[in-house]
Scaffold this motif. Structure first.
Motif, PDB file in Angstrom:
ATOM      1  N   SER A 183      35.253   5.980  -1.893  1.00 58.10           N
ATOM      2  CA  SER A 183      34.859   4.529  -1.515  1.00 58.10           C
ATOM      3  C   SER A 183      36.096   3.629  -1.109  1.00 58.10           C
ATOM      4  N   ILE A 184      36.101   2.740  -0.297  1.00 57.11           N
ATOM      5  CA  ILE A 184      37.159   1.920   0.069  1.00 57.11           C
ATOM      6  C   ILE A 184      37.530   1.146  -1.306  1.00 57.11           C
TER       7      ILE A 184
ATOM      8  N   GLN B 148      34.391  -4.234  -3.743  1.00 58.89           N
ATOM      9  CA  GLN B 148      33.233  -3.424  -3.854  1.00 58.89           C
ATOM     10  C   GLN B 148      32.025  -4.364  -3.241  1.00 58.89           C
ATOM     11  N   GLU B 149      32.258  -5.526  -3.345  1.00 52.47           N
ATOM     12  CA  GLU B 149      30.976  -6.530  -3.006  1.00 52.47           C
ATOM     13  C   GLU B 149      30.880  -6.625  -1.349  1.00 52.47           C
ATOM     14  N   VAL B 150      32.149  -6.380  -0.484  1.00 54.45           N
ATOM     15  CA  VAL B 150      32.019  -6.448   0.812  1.00 54.45           C
ATOM     16  C   VAL B 150      31.923  -5.348   1.764  1.00 54.45           C
ATOM     17  N   GLU B 151      32.339  -4.157   0.805  1.00 57.74           N
ATOM     18  CA  GLU B 151      32.607  -2.756   1.531  1.00 57.74           C
ATOM     19  C   GLU B 151      31.615  -2.469   2.570  1.00 57.74           C
TER      20      GLU B 151
ATOM     21  N   GLY C 236      41.887   0.236   9.325  1.00 64.97           N
ATOM     22  CA  GLY C 236      40.999   1.355  10.118  1.00 64.97           C
ATOM     23  C   GLY C 236      39.461   0.985   9.973  1.00 64.97           C
ATOM     24  N   ASN C 237      38.824   1.973  10.582  1.00 63.79           N
ATOM     25  CA  ASN C 237      37.030   2.117  10.368  1.00 63.79           C
ATOM     26  C   ASN C 237      36.890   2.620   8.888  1.00 63.79           C
ATOM     27  N   VAL C 238      35.810   1.577   8.394  1.00 62.83           N
ATOM     28  CA  VAL C 238      35.578   2.041   6.926  1.00 62.83           C
ATOM     29  C   VAL C 238      34.771   3.425   6.916  1.00 62.83           C
ATOM     30  N   ASP C 239      34.130   3.697   8.008  1.00 63.08           N
ATOM     31  CA  ASP C 239      33.419   5.156   7.746  1.00 63.08           C
ATOM     32  C   ASP C 239      34.354   6.327   7.728  1.00 63.08           C
TER      33      ASP C 239
END
Length: 230
Positions: free
Chosen positions: A219-220, A186-189, A207-210
């Protein structure tokens, strides 16, 4: 591609640490290397730094086999503090400046002052969190093509984590690649361009976060919790 893992396997006695890993990481990305403890993150990091050798496969850094020339491209922050407790911040800056030709002393001093760290204080007088900040700054003050940070905010209090991550992002060349290995998803997402999920030595997701947020509608951090039931 700044990093390429080609059919990489690594075992420690009978334990499989990495199982036929194939992955490519391009330049100019912030990449979260995410997984539970014992998942294979540290093994991947040690392999990229040439600290251990694979049992099978090939690793390329900037298209080259790992050697002294590739070591010079990498700025590595290990999970454990390794600095000399009897040295103060100024002495450490001078030491790193002598040791690394790509070390930027002015940038190191600027980051230390930004984090309100007294340059004359010895490490032995600093808290664990402050020591970790000093070590991080020394790594980020190098003009590297690849930054590898192993749990850079693990020992920092929650109030200071955003400040530390902001310092990291502001002080690295966007043409370089930054790999952050952590369990604090959660801190780095929000600073990551891409993520890698690893578990039991196998890449579970890359993969790409978005794109991953849009495809999964979550969320990731939630995706990680769902995948690893934590």
């Amino acid at each position: 591609m700044i990093v390429q893992f080609k059919n990489i396997s690594k075992t420690y006695r009978k334990k499989v640490a990495l199982n036929n890993v194939n992955i490519e990481i391009p330049e100019g990305r912030v990449v979260g290397l995410l997984g539970p403890n014992g998942s294979g993150k540290s093994t991947m990091i040690k392999l990229m730094n040439g600290l251990i050798q694979p049992n099978h496969g090939k690793i390329l850094i900037d298209g080259k086999k790992i050697s002294q020339s590739t070591h010079n491209l990498i700025a590595y922050l290990p999970e454990r503090t390794y600095l000399n407790n009897h040295m103060n911040a100024i002495q450490l800056i001078d030491f790193f400046g002598d040791f690394y030709s790509n070390f930027n002393k002015e940038r190191a001093v600027s980051m230390l002052k930004e984090l309100n760290i007294n340059l004359e204080d010895k490490l032995s007088t600093m808290s664990k969190g402050t020591k970790e900040k000093v070590q991080l700054i020394l790594v980020m003050a190098r003009d590297a093509k690849l930054y590898i940070l192993d749990e850079p905010i693990g020992g920092v209090d929650p109030a200071g984590r955003d400040y530390i991550l902001g310092t990291i992002i502001r002080n690295y060349d966007p043409e370089s690649t930054l790999i952050i290995a952590t369990h604090l998803i959660q801190e780095v997402e929000n600073i990551c361009d891409d993520i890698i999920f690893i578990h039991n030595g196998i890449i579970k997701l890359h993969g790409n976060v978005d794109d991953l947020r849009e495809e999964n509608g979550k969320s990731i951090d939630n995706l990680f919790r769902e995948m690893f039931k934590c």
